[in-house]
Design an enzyme around this catalytic site. Structure first.
Site, PDB file in Angstrom:
ATOM      1  N   CYS A 210     -56.187 137.196  21.250  1.00 52.28           N
ATOM      2  CA  CYS A 210     -57.023 137.204  20.040  1.00 52.28           C
ATOM      3  C   CYS A 210     -56.320 136.495  18.890  1.00 52.28           C
ATOM      4  CB  CYS A 210     -57.494 138.605  19.678  1.00 52.28           C
ATOM      5  SG  CYS A 210     -56.174 139.735  19.287  1.00 52.28           S
TER       6      CYS A 210
ATOM      7  N   ARG B 292     -61.030 143.370   7.205  1.00 51.28           N
ATOM      8  CA  ARG B 292     -60.798 144.219   8.390  1.00 51.28           C
ATOM      9  C   ARG B 292     -61.383 145.589   8.165  1.00 51.28           C
ATOM     10  NH1 ARG B 292     -56.995 146.217  12.502  1.00 51.28           N
ATOM     11  NH2 ARG B 292     -59.041 146.770  13.310  1.00 51.28           N
TER      12      ARG B 292
ATOM     13  N   LYS C 162     -64.308 141.514  25.809  1.00 52.83           N
ATOM     14  CA  LYS C 162     -63.535 140.541  25.029  1.00 52.83           C
ATOM     15  C   LYS C 162     -62.244 141.145  24.476  1.00 52.83           C
ATOM     16  CE  LYS C 162     -65.441 140.195  20.322  1.00 52.83           C
ATOM     17  NZ  LYS C 162     -65.655 139.255  19.239  1.00 52.83           N
ATOM     18  N   ASP C 163     -62.156 142.472  24.456  1.00 49.69           N
ATOM     19  CA  ASP C 163     -60.920 143.113  23.989  1.00 49.69           C
ATOM     20  C   ASP C 163     -59.918 143.350  25.118  1.00 49.69           C
ATOM     21  OD1 ASP C 163     -61.791 143.238  21.361  1.00 49.69           O
ATOM     22  OD2 ASP C 163     -62.803 145.159  21.672  1.00 49.69           O
TER      23      ASP C 163
ATOM     24  N   ARG D 184     -60.965 132.290  15.426  1.00 48.73           N
ATOM     25  CA  ARG D 184     -61.969 131.469  16.106  1.00 48.73           C
ATOM     26  C   ARG D 184     -63.187 131.231  15.188  1.00 48.73           C
ATOM     27  NH1 ARG D 184     -66.574 133.217  18.259  1.00 48.73           N
ATOM     28  NH2 ARG D 184     -65.992 135.367  17.859  1.00 48.73           N
ATOM     29  N   ARG D 185     -63.680 132.311  14.585  1.00 46.50           N
ATOM     30  CA  ARG D 185     -64.831 132.166  13.694  1.00 46.50           C
ATOM     31  C   ARG D 185     -64.443 131.353  12.460  1.00 46.50           C
ATOM     32  NH1 ARG D 185     -66.202 138.510  14.557  1.00 46.50           N
ATOM     33  NH2 ARG D 185     -67.435 138.259  16.450  1.00 46.50           N
TER      34      ARG D 185
ATOM     35  N   ARG E  31     -66.696 147.465   6.752  1.00 48.03           N
ATOM     36  CA  ARG E  31     -66.991 146.068   6.397  1.00 48.03           C
ATOM     37  C   ARG E  31     -68.315 145.962   5.648  1.00 48.03           C
ATOM     38  NH1 ARG E  31     -64.513 142.011  10.936  1.00 48.03           N
ATOM     39  NH2 ARG E  31     -62.739 143.318  11.408  1.00 48.03           N
TER      40      ARG E  31
HETATM   41  C1  DPM Z   1     -61.715 140.190  19.428  1.00 47.80           C
HETATM   42  C2  DPM Z   1     -62.065 139.519  18.252  1.00 47.80           C
HETATM   43  C3  DPM Z   1     -62.796 140.431  17.465  1.00 47.80           C
HETATM   44  C4  DPM Z   1     -62.875 141.650  18.212  1.00 47.80           C
HETATM   45  C5  DPM Z   1     -61.683 138.087  17.911  1.00 47.80           C
HETATM   46  C6  DPM Z   1     -62.844 137.106  18.000  1.00 47.80           C
HETATM   47  C7  DPM Z   1     -63.345 140.179  16.103  1.00 47.80           C
HETATM   48  C8  DPM Z   1     -62.281 140.410  15.065  1.00 47.80           C
HETATM   49  C9  DPM Z   1     -62.737 140.336  13.657  1.00 47.80           C
HETATM   50  C10 DPM Z   1     -60.938 139.670  20.562  1.00 47.80           C
HETATM   51  N1  DPM Z   1     -62.192 141.474  19.385  1.00 47.80           N
HETATM   52  O1  DPM Z   1     -63.999 137.429  18.291  1.00 47.80           O
HETATM   53  O2  DPM Z   1     -62.603 135.900  17.743  1.00 47.80           O
HETATM   54  O3  DPM Z   1     -63.818 139.820  13.305  1.00 47.80           O
HETATM   55  O4  DPM Z   1     -61.954 140.807  12.844  1.00 47.80           O
HETATM   56  C11 DPM Z   1     -64.780 143.246  18.757  1.00 47.80           C
HETATM   57  C12 DPM Z   1     -66.167 143.328  18.408  1.00 47.80           C
HETATM   58  C13 DPM Z   1     -66.857 143.610  19.611  1.00 47.80           C
HETATM   59  C14 DPM Z   1     -65.911 143.701  20.624  1.00 47.80           C
HETATM   60  C15 DPM Z   1     -66.746 143.184  17.054  1.00 47.80           C
HETATM   61  C16 DPM Z   1     -67.085 141.757  16.647  1.00 47.80           C
HETATM   62  C17 DPM Z   1     -68.350 143.859  19.806  1.00 47.80           C
HETATM   63  C18 DPM Z   1     -69.088 142.808  20.574  1.00 47.80           C
HETATM   64  C19 DPM Z   1     -68.798 142.617  22.034  1.00 47.80           C
HETATM   65  C20 DPM Z   1     -63.576 142.947  17.846  1.00 47.80           C
HETATM   66  N2  DPM Z   1     -64.664 143.502  20.060  1.00 47.80           N
HETATM   67  O5  DPM Z   1     -66.630 140.781  17.242  1.00 47.80           O
HETATM   68  O6  DPM Z   1     -67.857 141.621  15.660  1.00 47.80           O
HETATM   69  O7  DPM Z   1     -69.026 143.494  22.905  1.00 47.80           O
HETATM   70  O8  DPM Z   1     -68.368 141.528  22.359  1.00 47.80           O
END
Ligand code: DPM
Length: 440
Positions: free
Chosen positions: A247, A153, A84-85, A135-136, A159
């Site tokens: 994102c 953050r 997702k990143d 999104r959340r 967190r």
């Molecule tokens: C991206 C988002 C977030 C990450 C945006 C989203 C969360 C950002 C935040 C694109 N990347 O989800 O809407 O809450 O500030 C990220 C996490 C993981 C991969 C952590 C998480 C782990 C889970 C996985 C950060 N990237 O989302 O809690 O493998 O998908």
């Protein structure tokens, strides 16, 4: 040659990244225990900027750029990512060599210890939920309008600390997959259903990026490739690509593959959650009419199994069609406004950072100008202890580094030095500690 067998694996230094990298190495080793790996840890822009929401930084490859440069320069052979990143457009010359079996893709709520055994619906009105994901935030605002969303953050450890210690947040939202990989699933108070909050594109899937055409690595990755997870991610990434999302926009999905059926649901939300376009599509993955392209790459993902190319092509076409149909229902105007708002936030955030830098510089300059005689006597005392006075006078008070023999100074002295701006700056020490423990 033994050395030739060593596979260099680039990774971010965060705990989560290291866990993910190690699990891919373990999977490969389980299939061939003669393989030798060397991990090469690096930090990325996303790791270094800890005080801004991801959506406000305004860079697409926040967590990937430095690692991708190392791949292109032949310094590492593959890099493990949370898919997702990874932006939907990869740099020329790189591919996603495999997508591993997807873990739980949903989001979870972690509540403040005082709210034991509660869920979002039982929390008192006005409770504060921490997330920096647009999104959340948008989806929670729709389903739980009685609660307030606040930005949060930092890495996962930070967190948790903010949640437990600050009494600001009643709860935070994080991906189940990340929490589970860290071994913290016992902290989950509630897993959000797709009706409450659909997940991010490719959430929960780990992917391995490598050089396009690096057959040795590609054939190795083929062994840990998961076809169903790949098909889901191809469809979701095609959807995001068509919407030109990253994102910084509230876009979400919910995908299921059952036998030969692929079903993808998409959601596009306004930042405040007041507007939404949701839509879903079902397709037969063995679509005989699908046009199969020559390319073996679908939204960056390398097609590992030639006989399954029809399914990749169908998943890709399904994602595109879902986006097109949603654009037809008004998703583009919602996105346009959301993107413009994000852009403004990004600019404001940059301005705020610049101001902060200016202030810091001014403070440093004042400290430089400060004559020794006017200096705090404790400060002078400590400095005189570590340096002969001529060095102090020549180099300017503020730029004196911590003595290299600092180990034998007691902690309170060091803390004092740090507080007075003589030790490693608080920002530097945060950055260095975060690079070993940052978890996002
Ligand atoms: C991206 C988002 C977030 C990450 C945006 C989203 C969360 C950002 C935040 C694109 N990347 O989800 O809407 O809450 O500030 C990220 C996490 C993981 C991969 C952590 C998480 C782990 C889970 C996985 C950060 N990237 O989302 O809690 O493998 O998908």
């Amino acid at each position: 040659m033994a050395d030739e067998r060593i596979i260099r694996v680039g990774t971010r230094k965060s705990q989560l990244a290291l866990v993910q990298t190690n699990s891919v190495i373990q999977m490969l080793r389980a299939l061939d225990d003669t393989l030798k790996f060397e991990t090469v840890p690096m930090s990325t822009v996303g790791d270094r900027i800890l005080d801004s929401a991801l959506s406000k930084i305004g860079e697409k490859s926040l967590f990937t750029k430095e690692l991708e440069t190392a791949l292109l320069k032949n310094q590492v052979d593959f890099v493990v990512h949370s898919l997702k990143d990874l932006p939907t457009n990869l740099p020329e010359g790189l591919v996603i060599g495999c997508v591993c079996k997807r873990d739980n893709p949903y989001d979870a709520v972690v509540l403040h210890p005082k709210h034991q055994r509660k869920t979002l619906k039982d929390l008192p009105d006005g409770s504060v939920i921490g997330t920096s994901s647009l999104r959340r935030a948008a989806q929670i605002k729709r389903v739980y309008p009685q609660h307030k969303i606040e930005n949060i953050r930092g890495n996962l450890n930070t967190r948790f600390k903010k949640l437990a210690e600050n009494d600001v947040y009643d709860g935070i939202i994080l991906a189940v997959a990340g929490l589970t990989r860290m071994g913290w699933e016992h902290c989950i108070a509630q897993v959000l259903t797709p009706e409450e909050c659909m997940y991010a594109v490719s959430q929960g899937a780990m992917a391995v990026e490598c050089r396009d055409g690096d057959e040795r690595i590609l054939s190795l990755l083929n062994k840990i490739h998961d076809h169903t997870s790949t098909i889901e991610c191809v469809a979701e990434r095609a959807f995001l690509w068509k919407l030109e999302g990253g994102c910084s926009v509230p876009v979400s999905v919910f995908t299921e593959v059952s036998k030969d059926q692929l079903s993808v649901k998409g959601g596009v939300f306004s930042i405040d959650g007041s507007e939404a376009v949701e839509h879903s599509i079902n397709t037969d993955l063995n679509n005989p009419d699908i046009k199969i392209p020559d390319s073996t790459m679908f939204v960056g993902i390398h097609c590992q199994i030639q006989e399954k190319k029809c399914e990749y092509a169908t998943a890709y076409a399904t994602g595109l069609r879902l986006a097109e149909e949603m654009i037809g229902k008004g998703a583009d105007s919602i996105l346009k406004t959301a993107k413009a708002m994000s852009k403004e936030e990004i600019l404001a955030e940059h301005a705020r950072k610049q101001e902060e830098e200016k202030e810091k510089k001014m403070k440093r300059k004042h400290a430089d100008d400060e004559p020794l005689s006017h200096m705090d006597p404790v400060k002078r005392y400590l400095m005189a202890q570590h340096h002969d006075m001529s060095q102090v006078l020549m180099s300017g008070a503020a730029s004196i580094p911590l003595p290299s023999s600092s180990q034998h100074h007691n902690l309170s002295e060091l803390q004092l030095l740090g507080k007075m701006g003589q030790g490693p700056s608080s920002q530097e020490s945060e950055a260095s500690s975060s690079s070993s423990s940052s978890s996002l």
